[in-house]
Motif scaffolding. Structure first.
Motif, mmCIF file in Angstrom:
data_model
loop_
_atom_site.group_PDB
_atom_site.id
_atom_site.type_symbol
_atom_site.label_atom_id
_atom_site.label_comp_id
_atom_site.label_asym_id
_atom_site.label_seq_id
_atom_site.Cartn_x
_atom_site.Cartn_y
_atom_site.Cartn_z
ATOM 1 N N PRO A 1 47.710 49.189 39.588
ATOM 2 C CA PRO A 1 47.566 49.098 38.304
ATOM 3 C C PRO A 1 47.449 47.587 37.906
ATOM 4 O O PRO A 1 48.142 46.480 38.721
ATOM 5 N N ILE A 2 46.340 47.194 37.168
ATOM 6 C CA ILE A 2 45.963 45.812 36.783
ATOM 7 C C ILE A 2 46.058 45.756 35.403
ATOM 8 O O ILE A 2 46.019 46.777 34.476
ATOM 9 N N ASP A 3 46.026 44.276 34.535
ATOM 10 C CA ASP A 3 46.198 44.443 33.266
ATOM 11 C C ASP A 3 44.671 44.192 33.103
ATOM 12 O O ASP A 3 44.224 43.171 33.078
ATOM 13 N N ASP A 4 43.964 45.264 32.412
ATOM 14 C CA ASP A 4 42.528 45.254 32.212
ATOM 15 C C ASP A 4 42.117 44.459 31.271
ATOM 16 O O ASP A 4 41.009 43.797 31.059
ATOM 17 N N GLN A 5 42.936 44.064 30.191
ATOM 18 C CA GLN A 5 42.585 43.243 29.024
ATOM 19 C C GLN A 5 42.571 41.806 29.592
ATOM 20 O O GLN A 5 41.711 41.053 29.411
ATOM 21 N N HIS A 6 43.631 41.335 30.499
ATOM 22 C CA HIS A 6 43.584 40.018 30.963
ATOM 23 C C HIS A 6 42.411 39.644 32.035
ATOM 24 O O HIS A 6 41.840 38.784 32.092
ATOM 25 N N PHE A 7 42.091 41.007 32.807
ATOM 26 C CA PHE A 7 40.771 40.849 33.606
ATOM 27 C C PHE A 7 39.619 40.694 33.038
ATOM 28 O O PHE A 7 38.782 39.928 33.470
ATOM 29 N N ALA A 8 39.486 41.224 31.825
ATOM 30 C CA ALA A 8 38.198 41.223 31.151
ATOM 31 C C ALA A 8 38.275 39.774 30.357
ATOM 32 O O ALA A 8 37.186 39.116 30.362
ATOM 33 N N GLN A 9 39.338 39.149 30.020
ATOM 34 C CA GLN A 9 39.283 37.837 29.698
ATOM 35 C C GLN A 9 38.929 36.677 30.479
ATOM 36 O O GLN A 9 38.217 35.986 30.283
ATOM 37 N N GLN B 1 39.385 27.097 39.409
ATOM 38 C CA GLN B 1 40.016 27.645 40.633
ATOM 39 C C GLN B 1 41.135 28.484 40.419
ATOM 40 O O GLN B 1 41.168 29.505 41.116
ATOM 41 N N THR B 2 41.928 28.179 39.490
ATOM 42 C CA THR B 2 42.920 29.168 39.256
ATOM 43 C C THR B 2 42.509 30.345 38.588
ATOM 44 O O THR B 2 43.080 31.453 39.006
ATOM 45 N N MET B 3 41.651 30.263 37.784
ATOM 46 C CA MET B 3 41.229 31.421 37.197
ATOM 47 C C MET B 3 40.255 32.231 38.194
ATOM 48 O O MET B 3 40.383 33.644 38.332
ATOM 49 N N ARG B 4 39.677 31.921 39.087
ATOM 50 C CA ARG B 4 38.971 32.617 40.129
ATOM 51 C C ARG B 4 39.733 33.205 41.085
ATOM 52 O O ARG B 4 39.670 34.315 41.687
ATOM 53 N N ALA B 5 40.995 32.329 41.504
ATOM 54 C CA ALA B 5 41.976 32.843 42.203
ATOM 55 C C ALA B 5 42.763 34.248 41.763
ATOM 56 O O ALA B 5 42.923 35.249 42.261
ATOM 57 N N GLN B 6 42.775 34.179 40.293
ATOM 58 C CA GLN B 6 43.688 35.202 39.711
ATOM 59 C C GLN B 6 42.787 36.179 39.560
ATOM 60 O O GLN B 6 43.139 37.645 39.683
ATOM 61 N N HIS B 7 41.352 36.044 39.230
ATOM 62 C CA HIS B 7 40.357 37.318 39.359
ATOM 63 C C HIS B 7 40.301 37.925 40.647
ATOM 64 O O HIS B 7 40.145 39.187 40.846
ATOM 65 N N ARG B 8 40.003 37.078 41.634
ATOM 66 C CA ARG B 8 40.012 37.602 42.918
ATOM 67 C C ARG B 8 41.207 38.387 43.421
ATOM 68 O O ARG B 8 41.248 39.716 43.982
ATOM 69 N N GLY B 9 42.409 38.061 42.977
ATOM 70 C CA GLY B 9 43.580 38.894 43.320
ATOM 71 C C GLY B 9 43.670 40.207 42.562
ATOM 72 O O GLY B 9 44.202 41.334 43.132
ATOM 73 N N MET B 10 43.196 40.300 41.181
ATOM 74 C CA MET B 10 43.091 41.427 40.584
ATOM 75 C C MET B 10 42.210 42.274 41.101
ATOM 76 O O MET B 10 42.397 43.626 41.032
#
Length: 320
Positions: free
Chosen positions: A149-157, A131-140
Motif C-alpha cells: 500500500p502507498i499514499d496515492d495522494q502523496h504519490f500524485a503530489q 533528488q529527494t522527490m525523485r528518490a521518494q517517487h522511485r520508492g513508492m
C-alpha cells in the motif's frame, strides 16, 4: 623427482602488535594504533574543532549561514567515518568517504566562483530537493509494483511537482529524448576538478577516481592480487604488502584532512581557527617526514586561503 619449494619459517606474531588485516591481500598488518597514531589523533581533532565552529554559528536565521553549517557538518562526519575505518586498517573503504570530501570540496569551489553565491546556493538546494522527490517517487513506485500500500495522494503530489517545478533541470539527450540533468551545475566531477583554480585538483581526481577506483567499487582489480597470490611466498612478500597497506592508510588520512581544511576555507560564514589550521598542516608535514613545505603565515590565511592552498597542494602532490 622435483624438489618441493622450502618455505621460510613464519615469524611469531603473537607479541608483535600484528592483527588480522581488513585487506585480503595482506593476511596480517601492524596495528594501526602504532603506525597511524598521528593521523588517528589528528582526524578527530579536526572534526571536533569543526563541530565547535558549527555550534558557534548555529542559531542564525540567515539561510547562507545554515547552508555552510550543513556542508561543514557533512564534511566533519566524513572525517569521523574515515578515522573509524582507518583505525581498523580498512583504507579501501575509507577511499569512498574521501571521495565524498573531494566532491564536496570541488562543488564548493565551483559555487564560490559564481557571480551570485546566494543564487548558486539556491540552485544547489533546489537540485537537492529534486533528488529527494525523485528518490521518494522511485520508492513508492517500487512499493506499488510489489503490491504494497502507498499514499496515492502523496504519490500524485510528487508527480505534479516533478512535472512542473523543476523544468530548468531538464535537458535533451543525444537521442533527442527529455531527461534530467546529472547535477546542479550540469557538469561532471571531472569537469569541476578541471575547472578548479587549484591545478592539482585534476591530479587528485585521477588518483581518487582512477588509481583508487577499483577499491572504491570493489572491481576485479581490487581482488586480483589475492586471487593470484602464491601460497609459498615468503615473509618478504608479506612485509611489502604490509608496508603498502600502511602507506595507503596514511595517504587516505592525509587526503581527508587536506580536502576538509580546503572545504572549510570555502565556507565564508563559518569561523576558521587559523592557528590550529596552521598546526594541522605542520603535523601532516611532520607525520609524513617531509621537509621544505613552508607553513603559511597566519596573516595570509586570514586574508585568504592562497598560502594554505599552496602548502596543501604541495603535500597532496607528495602524497600522490
Amino acid at each position: 623427482m622435483a624438489k618441493s619449494r622450502r618455505r621460510k619459517p613464519v615469524k611469531d606474531r603473537k607479541n608483535s602488535g600484528a592483527r588480522k588485516s581488513g585487506n585480503p591481500r595482506v593476511p596480517f598488518t601492524r596495528s594501526p594504533e602504532k603506525f597511524l597514531r598521528p593521523s588517528l589523533e589528528l582526524l578527530p581533532e579536526v572534526a571536533i574543532t569543526a563541530q565547535r565552529a558549527i555550534n558557534s554559528a548555529n542559531g542564525s536565521d540567515d539561510r547562507l549561514v545554515e547552508f555552510d553549517i550543513h556542508v561543514l557538518n557533512r564534511g566533519a562526519n566524513s572525517m569521523k567515518a574515515v578515522r573509524v575505518l582507518l583505525e581498523q586498517g580498512y583504507w579501501e573503504y575509507a577511499v569512498g568517504v574521501v571521495r565524498q570530501l573531494f566532491e564536496l570540496l570541488v562543488n564548493m569551489e565551483y559555487l564560490a566562483k559564481q557571480d551570485d553565491r546566494e543564487e548558486a546556493v539556491m540552485l544547489f538546494t533546489r537540485f537537492g530537493a529534486l533528488q529527494t522527490m525523485r528518490a521518494q517517487h522511485r520508492g513508492m513506485e517500487y512499493s506499488r509494483e510489489k503490491g504494497r500500500p502507498i499514499d496515492d495522494q502523496h504519490f500524485a503530489q510528487l508527480e505534479w511537482h516533478l512535472q512542473n517545478d523543476f523544468t530548468d533541470f531538464r535537458a535533451n539527450s543525444n537521442s533527442g529524448t527529455d531527461k534530467w540533468v546529472a547535477s546542479w551545475y550540469r557538469k561532471t566531477v571531472a569537469h569541476l576538478a578541471e575547472a578548479s583554480s587549484d591545478p592539482m585538483r585534476k591530479h587528485h581526481y585521477n588518483i581518487l577516481y582512477r588509481v583508487w577506483s577499483e577499491e572504491a567499487h570493489a572491481a576485479p582489480g581490487a581482488l586480483i592480487a589475492s586471487l593470484f597470490q602464491d601460497e609459498n611466498e615468503d615473509d618478504e612478500w608479506l612485509e611489502r604488502r604490509t608496508s603498502e597497506n600502511e602507506k595507503h592508510c596514511r595517504d587516505a588520512a592525509c587526503f581527508a584532512v587536506l580536502f576538509f581544511v580546503n572545504l572549510w576555507l570555502h565556507l565564508p560564514h563559518i569561523e576558521k581557527p587559523v592557528q590550529q589550521i596552521d598546526g594541522w598542516i605542520r603535523t601532516l608535514n611532520s607525520m609524513h617526514e617531509v621537509s621544505g613545505f613552508p607553513t603559511p603565515p597566519v596573516s595570509v590565511v586570514k586574508q585568504h586561503r592562497g598560502g594554505l592552498r599552496k602548502n596543501v597542494t604541495q603535500t597532496l602532490e607528495w602524497a600522490s
